[in-house]
Design a protein around this motif. Structure first.
Motif, mmCIF file in Angstrom:
data_model
loop_
_atom_site.group_PDB
_atom_site.id
_atom_site.type_symbol
_atom_site.label_atom_id
_atom_site.label_comp_id
_atom_site.label_asym_id
_atom_site.label_seq_id
_atom_site.Cartn_x
_atom_site.Cartn_y
_atom_site.Cartn_z
ATOM 1 N N CYS A 181 10.949 20.922 18.363
ATOM 2 C CA CYS A 181 11.100 19.492 18.049
ATOM 3 C C CYS A 181 12.071 19.238 16.892
ATOM 4 C CB CYS A 181 9.735 18.905 17.713
ATOM 5 S SG CYS A 181 9.810 17.194 17.184
ATOM 6 N N ILE A 182 12.989 18.303 17.096
ATOM 7 C CA ILE A 182 13.912 17.923 16.026
ATOM 8 C C ILE A 182 13.545 16.559 15.441
ATOM 9 C CG2 ILE A 182 15.825 19.369 16.811
ATOM 10 C CD1 ILE A 182 17.068 16.883 18.114
ATOM 11 N N CYS A 200 13.109 13.453 16.543
ATOM 12 C CA CYS A 200 13.980 12.313 16.813
ATOM 13 C C CYS A 200 13.185 11.047 17.074
ATOM 14 C CB CYS A 200 14.877 12.618 18.003
ATOM 15 S SG CYS A 200 13.991 12.613 19.568
ATOM 16 N N SER A 201 11.955 11.197 17.507
ATOM 17 C CA SER A 201 11.015 10.114 17.816
ATOM 18 C C SER A 201 11.295 9.385 19.124
ATOM 19 C CB SER A 201 10.877 9.117 16.661
ATOM 20 O OG SER A 201 12.012 8.306 16.539
ATOM 21 N N CYS A 215 10.314 10.284 21.962
ATOM 22 C CA CYS A 215 9.103 10.332 22.790
ATOM 23 C C CYS A 215 8.110 9.247 22.390
ATOM 24 C CB CYS A 215 8.462 11.717 22.739
ATOM 25 S SG CYS A 215 8.008 12.292 21.098
ATOM 26 N N ILE A 268 4.574 13.743 20.442
ATOM 27 C CA ILE A 268 4.791 15.000 19.716
ATOM 28 C C ILE A 268 3.602 15.286 18.806
ATOM 29 C CG2 ILE A 268 6.228 13.832 17.951
ATOM 30 C CD1 ILE A 268 6.392 17.552 19.081
ATOM 31 N N CYS A 305 13.149 13.797 25.827
ATOM 32 C CA CYS A 305 13.201 14.774 24.732
ATOM 33 C C CYS A 305 14.519 15.550 24.735
ATOM 34 C CB CYS A 305 12.031 15.750 24.829
ATOM 35 S SG CYS A 305 12.077 16.994 23.534
ATOM 36 N N PRO A 306 15.277 15.503 23.629
ATOM 37 C CA PRO A 306 16.587 16.153 23.593
ATOM 38 C C PRO A 306 16.518 17.676 23.537
ATOM 39 C CG PRO A 306 16.087 15.209 21.450
ATOM 40 C CD PRO A 306 14.990 14.776 22.381
ATOM 41 N N ILE A 319 11.128 19.506 25.492
ATOM 42 C CA ILE A 319 9.753 19.982 25.312
ATOM 43 C C ILE A 319 8.903 19.366 26.425
ATOM 44 C CG2 ILE A 319 7.727 20.005 23.792
ATOM 45 C CD1 ILE A 319 9.689 19.701 21.433
HETATM 46 S S1 SF4 Z 1 11.452 13.577 21.879
HETATM 47 FE FE1 SF4 Z 1 11.271 15.795 21.621
HETATM 48 S S2 SF4 Z 1 12.492 16.278 19.805
HETATM 49 FE FE2 SF4 Z 1 12.163 14.065 19.786
HETATM 50 S S3 SF4 Z 1 10.321 13.777 18.486
HETATM 51 FE FE3 SF4 Z 1 9.619 13.887 20.619
HETATM 52 S S4 SF4 Z 1 9.161 16.070 20.934
HETATM 53 FE FE4 SF4 Z 1 10.406 15.944 19.067
#
Ligand code: SF4
Lengths: 495, 217
Positions: A318-319, A321-322, A324, A347, A380-381, A384
């Motif tokens: 996970c980076i 990014c929010s 999700c 996440i 999700c970039p 995940i």
């Molecule tokens: S979309 Fe993926 S990378 Fe971004 S916050 Fe959610 S789990 Fe983390």
């Protein structure tokens, strides 16, 4: 105050309360829908998005598989560049290290740039207990801190507050923390931002110690990266004499070149911009530019336990990014606070129970805070597969099994008759009793879904036995739910 | 046992399931790099045009001129701002500011943040500019100075030499940059969307960012 969630009710109760709060719901709905649509446009600009996403995933997986190697390489390169590396096994140790470092400078206040890792360990509270005052400098974090509140979104932590509330908080609280709000402050965002600028500027200009996290750490070069919008990050990273960065061990990427992937995918996924206003990178200390002392605190705090889980370890990609959060129908209804952790949304539902274990009622119920619709995976970039991990963690809660806690393998007993299961059942009832919560989710092009659960484990089995869950991969659950009116009209299905 | 050894030991045990050959297979082969080096096919002039467009899209003020016109343009921008003091890094070509009617202040290591807060404007060059994202990158070179000088004053004029300093994409920019130097990537003036997601320009960094694309340098 941020970071402390002791005594949080389990997800279902917290969520039920949040759903009743109409201001919160309206704010969240507006916010998540706005960002979600903008994100889709920003992503559509890059026709190699799928390749960037795959590369991001592979870079992170490769790094995690070779984490020991890259940690050692990072330590060496940061040290060679003039930094000092510290290792913290858990939150207490990290807090102790940072407190001692601040004390050694003789200062009693620090400026902070928003960092999830320091929220996770409750650093502000730990510093306060030692008489050191930590000033949050993100506008949203300032709103949260002045409002004696908790953040509710990774990226816009004050998303649950509207402009009128923010104005009231500024008027009432700024004076007791420093420069008061200007006379006759109105609730226009520009004026509120100006009030924050003036309030914080005096703190930046006199700060001797800055505390940050980092979005990325480059093993090869020892470079840290902070991605931000407001410029408070730049202030904290360059004006103080001492900089202390607390960063999770999973934030490593092997090479400088790897940033070419994440500096494209992160801004577009998070703020839906081609590029965020400011990105700072620094390698150790620089001569006569910025802090003369740099400390890096590498934080474990449950990450190695998460790494030990073959299915769950992907959460470490996970980076933050929010993206999700913004597509999640359950988050939109429940709000960030219901997740009882600094990591809200999908996440959070897979990360918190892994970092903290599923002993508490809230953590045991988190894997159920989802309809498994898969929208989070699609956006999700780093790809995940959040639904896959959720199902895995549900199984863990209900059936028990082997997990790693504090570096030691332990066998969890099944939660039968246990508070956790009751919590889980209630959470499931909550999400599934609200088809509208599921339907509001945006329909996304269905990608390849890797999970094809024949039955849901545990309490889920009761649904999957009668509600035909094997169809999930072919037809997103949400669509199936709408088509069959929540399973009631499905052929052969029973209510 | 030190925490360092403990964490490294936990990492090792956590990965016991990963076969050795999976673990150490070369980094180069582990990551597919089939994404694009740049997006779209543009002439040099079009790339500069895209840079100008994207900078403006993020509310930077964009100006274009030739090398001969630069001193007059800078003088005009500073005058329009009403700037009485302008900070210039040591390596900024002296003739750039020869027409400006402002008190020039040197970038000194000893300047305190409070002193910088009194400065009206700052003029710098840049290391590279990225067209696709509308980004300028500063690397602390002689014509850019310490990071703090482009942070505390409220007005920043950044001069980009086109086409030499312009690249199309983020991958191309990273190739040109030296990670050992402290870098600041700037895409428009500072901004926040923290209040009901309304974008507000200018929280802590310079609230006005002007970018001058100068050709023929
Ligand atoms: S979309 Fe993926 S990378 Fe971004 S916050 Fe959610 S789990 Fe983390």
């Amino acid at each position: 105050m941020s970071g402390t969630f002791v005594g949080m009710p389990a997800f279902p109760e917290a969520a039920r309360e949040a759903v009743r709060n109409t201001t919160l719901r309206a704010n969240l709905r507006h916010a998540t829908h706005t960002i979600r649509d903008k994100r889709a446009r920003a992503v559509a600009e890059l026709d190699d998005w799928a390749s960037l996403r795959e590369a991001g995933k592979q870079i992170k997986d490769h790094t995690l598989r070779n984490l020991e190697h890259y940690l050692l390489q990072l330590e060496e390169s940061v040290t060679a560049a003039g930094g000092t590396v510290h290792w913290a096994g858990d939150a207490d140790e990290a807090n102790r290290i940072v407190t001692d470092l601040v004390k050694a400078t003789g200062e009693s206040e620090v400026v902070k740039v928003k960092s999830m890792a320091t929220q996770e360990i409750g650093l502000n509270e730990a510093l306060e207990a030692e008489g050191i005052h930590a000033y949050e400098t993100d506008l949203a974090e300032l709103i949260v801190q002045l409002g004696k509140d908790r953040p509710s979104h990774i990226l816009v932590p004050a998303i649950h507050r509207n402009r009128g509330e923010i104005r009231d908080i500024f008027e009432k609280e700024m004076g007791s923390w420093g420069r008061p709000a200007p006379e006759g402050l109105t609730d226009t965002p520009a004026e509120l931002a100006e009030a924050a600028r003036l309030h914080l500027r005096e703190k930046f200009l006199r700060a001797k110690v800055g505390i940050s996290g980092a979005n990325f750490m480059v093993a090869e070069t020892g470079t840290l990266v902070v991605v931000e919008s407001e410029g408070n990050g730049r202030m904290c990273l360059t004006l103080p004499e001492t900089l202390i960065s607390v960063v999770g061990i999973e934030k490593i990427v092997p090479t400088w070149r790897d940033l070419e992937v994440f500096l494209q995918t992160l801004p577009r996924s998070s703020t839906a911009e081609r590029m965020n206003p400011y990105t700072s990178t620094w390698t150790g200390t620089a001569r006569e530019d910025g802090p003369s002392t740099f400390h890096l605190v590498l934080l474990d705090n449950g990450r190695t336990d998460t790494l030990a889980d073959e299915v769950g370890r992907q959460a470490l990609r996970c980076i933050r990014c929010s993206a999700c959060l913004n597509v999640c129908p359950v988050y939109e209804r429940a709000g960030g606070h219901a997740y009882g952790s600094v990591y809200p949304g999908p996440i959070g539902a897979i990360l918190s129970p892994q970092l903290r274990g599923t002993q508490s009622e809230i953590d045991a119920s988190l894997p159920y805070a989802s309809s498994l619709c898969g929208a989070c995976y699609e956006v999700c970039p780093v790809a995940i597969d959040i639904p896959e991990v959720l199902v895995h963690l549900r199984e863990r809660v209900v059936q028990g099994g082997e997990v790693t806690r504090h570096g030691t393998k332990v066998t969890l007993r099944p939660a039968k008759g246990h508070a956790a299961e009751r919590a889980a059942m209630r959470a499931a009832g909550w999400a599934f009793g609200r088809p509208a919560a599921l339907r509001t989710g945006q329909r996304l092009a269905s990608g390849t879904r890797r999970i094809h659960p024949r039955t849901l484990p545990g309490p889920g089995r009761a649904w999957s036995a009668t509600r035909d869950l094997p169809k999930v991969p072919a037809e997103p659950f949400r669509d199936w739910w709408r088509r069959t009116n929540g399973g009631q009209t499905e052929k052969g299905g029973k209510k | 046992m030190s925490s360092r050894d403990q964490i490294l030991g936990r990492v090792r045990r956590a990965l016991a399931d990963v076969p050795e050959d999976k673990k150490n297979h070369a980094y180069d082969r582990a990551v597919p790099r089939d994404y694009l080096r740049e997006h779209g096919d543009r002439s040099t002039e079009q790339t500069t045009g895209l840079l100008a467009e994207n900078l403006a899209d993020y509310r930077a003020h964009v100006h274009r001129c030739t090398a001969e016109e630069l001193p007059a343009l800078l003088a005009r921008l500073l005058a329009a701002r009403g700037a009485r003091t302008v900070l210039a890094p040591p390596g900024l070509p002296p003739h750039w500011l020869k027409a400006a009617d402002t008190n020039r202040i040197a970038d000194r290591a000893a300047s305190t943040p409070h002193e910088l807060d009194e400065v009206d404007s700052v003029v710098t060059g840049c290391a590279v500019a990225v067209a696709e994202t509308g980004t300028i990158v500063l690397d602390g070179g002689p014509d850019q100075g310490r990071r703090r000088i482009t942070l505390v004053p409220d007005h920043h004029i950044c001069v980009v030499r086109v086409p030499d300093q312009v690249v199309s994409s983020v991958p191309q920019a990273l190739e040109r940059l030296d990670p050992a130097r402290p870098l600041t990537w700037i895409s428009g003036p500072s901004a926040t969307s923290d209040i009901e997601l309304d974008r507000v320009e200018g929280v802590h960094g310079p609230r006005t960012l002007e970018v001058v694309l100068v050709s023929g340098v």
